[in-house]
Motif scaffolding. Structure first.
Motif, PDB file in Angstrom:
ATOM      1  N   TYR A 101       3.965  17.316  54.031  1.00  0.00           N
ATOM      2  CA  TYR A 101       5.499  17.435  54.744  1.00  0.00           C
ATOM      3  C   TYR A 101       6.256  18.411  53.946  1.00  0.00           C
ATOM      4  CZ  TYR A 101       3.995  13.176  56.912  1.00  0.00           C
ATOM      5  OH  TYR A 101       3.123  12.146  57.606  1.00  0.00           O
ATOM      6  N   PRO A 102       7.415  18.953  54.781  1.00  0.00           N
ATOM      7  CA  PRO A 102       8.090  19.999  54.053  1.00  0.00           C
ATOM      8  C   PRO A 102       8.782  19.621  53.089  1.00  0.00           C
ATOM      9  CG  PRO A 102       8.162  20.196  56.463  1.00  0.00           C
ATOM     10  CD  PRO A 102       7.564  18.773  56.209  1.00  0.00           C
ATOM     11  N   ILE A 103       9.133  20.373  51.974  1.00  0.00           N
ATOM     12  CA  ILE A 103       9.988  20.063  50.949  1.00  0.00           C
ATOM     13  C   ILE A 103      10.993  21.308  50.762  1.00  0.00           C
ATOM     14  CG2 ILE A 103       8.534  20.965  49.006  1.00  0.00           C
ATOM     15  CD1 ILE A 103       9.291  18.592  47.212  1.00  0.00           C
ATOM     16  N   ARG A 104      12.210  20.958  50.312  1.00  0.00           N
ATOM     17  CA  ARG A 104      13.168  22.017  50.227  1.00  0.00           C
ATOM     18  C   ARG A 104      13.781  21.702  48.997  1.00  0.00           C
ATOM     19  NH1 ARG A 104      14.088  19.652  55.188  1.00  0.00           N
ATOM     20  NH2 ARG A 104      15.953  18.609  54.502  1.00  0.00           N
ATOM     21  N   PRO A 105      13.582  22.685  47.889  1.00  0.00           N
ATOM     22  CA  PRO A 105      14.310  22.650  46.604  1.00  0.00           C
ATOM     23  C   PRO A 105      15.657  22.811  46.798  1.00  0.00           C
ATOM     24  CG  PRO A 105      12.728  24.698  46.751  1.00  0.00           C
ATOM     25  CD  PRO A 105      12.609  23.805  48.013  1.00  0.00           C
ATOM     26  N   THR A 106      16.510  22.200  46.053  1.00  0.00           N
ATOM     27  CA  THR A 106      17.948  22.720  45.832  1.00  0.00           C
ATOM     28  C   THR A 106      18.060  23.838  44.844  1.00  0.00           C
ATOM     29  OG1 THR A 106      18.250  21.161  43.971  1.00  0.00           O
ATOM     30  CG2 THR A 106      18.495  20.295  46.155  1.00  0.00           C
ATOM     31  N   ASP A 107      19.298  24.413  44.606  1.00  0.00           N
ATOM     32  CA  ASP A 107      19.398  25.499  43.634  1.00  0.00           C
ATOM     33  C   ASP A 107      19.155  24.886  42.603  1.00  0.00           C
ATOM     34  OD1 ASP A 107      20.485  27.211  45.852  1.00  0.00           O
ATOM     35  OD2 ASP A 107      22.778  26.533  45.297  1.00  0.00           O
ATOM     36  N   ALA A 108      19.459  23.718  42.165  1.00  0.00           N
ATOM     37  CA  ALA A 108      19.179  23.163  40.816  1.00  0.00           C
ATOM     38  C   ALA A 108      17.710  23.113  40.553  1.00  0.00           C
ATOM     39  CB  ALA A 108      19.542  21.630  40.624  1.00  0.00           C
ATOM     40  N   GLY A 109      16.702  22.816  41.819  1.00  0.00           N
ATOM     41  CA  GLY A 109      15.496  22.558  41.606  1.00  0.00           C
ATOM     42  C   GLY A 109      14.773  24.053  41.501  1.00  0.00           C
ATOM     43  N   GLN A 123       0.146  11.460  59.578  1.00  0.00           N
ATOM     44  CA  GLN A 123      -0.763  12.509  59.990  1.00  0.00           C
ATOM     45  C   GLN A 123      -1.955  12.071  60.132  1.00  0.00           C
ATOM     46  OE1 GLN A 123      -0.242  15.797  57.504  1.00  0.00           O
ATOM     47  NE2 GLN A 123       2.076  16.173  58.102  1.00  0.00           N
ATOM     48  N   PRO A 124      -2.705  12.355  61.206  1.00  0.00           N
ATOM     49  CA  PRO A 124      -4.446  11.981  61.089  1.00  0.00           C
ATOM     50  C   PRO A 124      -4.886  12.444  60.072  1.00  0.00           C
ATOM     51  CG  PRO A 124      -3.686  13.747  62.805  1.00  0.00           C
ATOM     52  CD  PRO A 124      -2.470  13.171  62.211  1.00  0.00           C
ATOM     53  N   ARG A 125      -6.319  11.791  59.761  1.00  0.00           N
ATOM     54  CA  ARG A 125      -6.959  12.200  58.582  1.00  0.00           C
ATOM     55  C   ARG A 125      -7.237  13.723  58.577  1.00  0.00           C
ATOM     56  NH1 ARG A 125     -12.671  11.622  56.449  1.00  0.00           N
ATOM     57  NH2 ARG A 125     -12.279  10.820  54.387  1.00  0.00           N
ATOM     58  N   HIS A 126      -7.837  14.278  59.623  1.00  0.00           N
ATOM     59  CA  HIS A 126      -8.312  15.510  59.643  1.00  0.00           C
ATOM     60  C   HIS A 126      -7.267  16.530  59.203  1.00  0.00           C
ATOM     61  CE1 HIS A 126      -6.186  15.651  63.810  1.00  0.00           C
ATOM     62  NE2 HIS A 126      -6.342  16.978  63.699  1.00  0.00           N
ATOM     63  N   ARG A 127      -5.722  16.247  59.543  1.00  0.00           N
ATOM     64  CA  ARG A 127      -4.804  17.070  59.182  1.00  0.00           C
ATOM     65  C   ARG A 127      -4.648  17.120  57.618  1.00  0.00           C
ATOM     66  NH1 ARG A 127       0.862  16.969  62.143  1.00  0.00           N
ATOM     67  NH2 ARG A 127       1.111  18.512  60.554  1.00  0.00           N
ATOM     68  N   HIS A 128      -4.789  16.017  56.877  1.00  0.00           N
ATOM     69  CA  HIS A 128      -4.799  15.895  55.497  1.00  0.00           C
ATOM     70  C   HIS A 128      -5.550  17.137  54.736  1.00  0.00           C
ATOM     71  CE1 HIS A 128      -3.175  11.752  55.043  1.00  0.00           C
ATOM     72  NE2 HIS A 128      -3.068  12.072  56.536  1.00  0.00           N
ATOM     73  N   PHE A 129      -6.907  17.204  55.293  1.00  0.00           N
ATOM     74  CA  PHE A 129      -7.760  18.102  54.768  1.00  0.00           C
ATOM     75  C   PHE A 129      -7.474  19.736  55.320  1.00  0.00           C
ATOM     76  CE2 PHE A 129      -9.669  14.117  54.513  1.00  0.00           C
ATOM     77  CZ  PHE A 129     -10.214  14.190  53.137  1.00  0.00           C
ATOM     78  N   ALA A 130      -7.224  19.760  56.638  1.00  0.00           N
ATOM     79  CA  ALA A 130      -6.579  20.982  57.130  1.00  0.00           C
ATOM     80  C   ALA A 130      -5.632  21.867  56.528  1.00  0.00           C
ATOM     81  CB  ALA A 130      -6.518  21.046  58.699  1.00  0.00           C
ATOM     82  N   GLU A 131      -4.433  20.920  56.205  1.00  0.00           N
ATOM     83  CA  GLU A 131      -3.396  21.292  55.633  1.00  0.00           C
ATOM     84  C   GLU A 131      -3.489  21.526  53.863  1.00  0.00           C
ATOM     85  OE1 GLU A 131       0.262  19.839  56.617  1.00  0.00           O
ATOM     86  OE2 GLU A 131      -0.074  20.344  58.713  1.00  0.00           O
TER      87      GLU A 131
END
Length: 262
Positions: free
Chosen positions: A139-147, A222-230
């Motif tokens: 899943y997407p993650i967005r760092p803050t300015d502090a991060g 997410q379905p299993r195949h997407r775990h490995f694709a991503e």
């Protein structure tokens, strides 16, 4: 008992790790696991590569946790299928024990369940998503300015396996945000919480998606195949970020050592 401090502030990790003691001289890192077959995965690999020994303990199965971290370089509390809200004695003891690294300002890292335990120790609420959604997959993650100031080059997506999240504890610094679960990473002094799983190896992903296949039927998973694709797309960036993060996190100086040097 919750622990409060006014020491939480963002100090960027060093780009290069200072000269380290030999593996024989270095204090081990305390590793807290929650299942018989659990491993410290890529976090353990990163620490070993830096020359640290691992002191692996499983409180769920009777291992005691130390009364001080003076003989350890830091501590990592990993994930597990249980909840930080469970009434089991070992869950309560672990949450209470987190007061020790907080008080001593030793490097402490909580991953998924470990981050939720840290949040609970700091007085924050841990709860399922209001609509029953989970994050199981990338899943997407967005760092803050502090991060970004602390640790640049965050991956665009990170691996998750959880159905609960937590509020940002009072006095903590938000380092990264998400969509369904807004708090993805935070800092409180020398303690850090990560809701996601940068520790997961390829072998671990195979085990989790096979043995925990029922989790992929929940809303948002997410379905299993997407775990490995991503993984093929995002794994290299996540691994590089973890290597940088661990190298900076483990050499953070406890407050007592800073005071002694003054």
């Amino acid at each position: 008992m919750s622990f409060r401090s006014d020491q939480a502030r963002v100090v960027p990790f060093a780009r290069r790790r200072p000269a380290a003691a030999t593996p024989e001289q270095a204090r081990p890192v305390l590793i807290v696991l929650h299942q018989e077959t659990s491993t410290p995965g890529r976090i353990g690999n990163a620490l070993r590569a830096l020359g640290y020994r691992l002191d692996i303990r499983r409180p769920r199965f009777g291992d005691a946790l130390p009364e001080t971290l003076e003989q350890h370089s830091g501590a990592v509390i990993f994930g597990g299928p249980m909840s930080a809200n469970d009434s089991d004695d070992y869950v309560r003891r672990e949450i209470d024990w987190i007061a020790i690294p907080l008080r001593e300002q030793r490097p402490m890292l909580g991953v998924c369940l470990g981050a939720q335990m840290l949040a609970r120790q700091l007085g924050a609420t841990v709860a399922p998503h209001a609509e029953g959604r989970v994050e199981v997959g990338y899943y997407p993650i967005r760092p803050t300015d502090a991060g970004r100031a602390l640790c640049p080059d965050w991956p665009a997506r990170v691996y998750h396996w959880h159905g609960e999240g937590f509020e940002l504890p009072d006095g903590a610094e938000l380092l990264a945000e998400g969509n369904d679960f807004p708090v993805q990473a935070f800092q409180f002094g020398n303690a850090f919480g990560l809701q996601f799983h940068p520790d997961v190896t390829y072998a671990m992903m195979h085990r989790w998606t096979a043995r925990g296949c029922v989790r992929m039927e929940q809303p948002g998973a997410q379905p299993r195949h997407r775990h490995f694709a991503e993984r093929a797309v995002y794994n290299a960036a996540e691994r590089a970020w973890l290597t940088h993060f661990i190298a900076g996190w483990i050499v953070r100086t406890p407050r007592a050592m800073l005071q002694a040097a003054e």
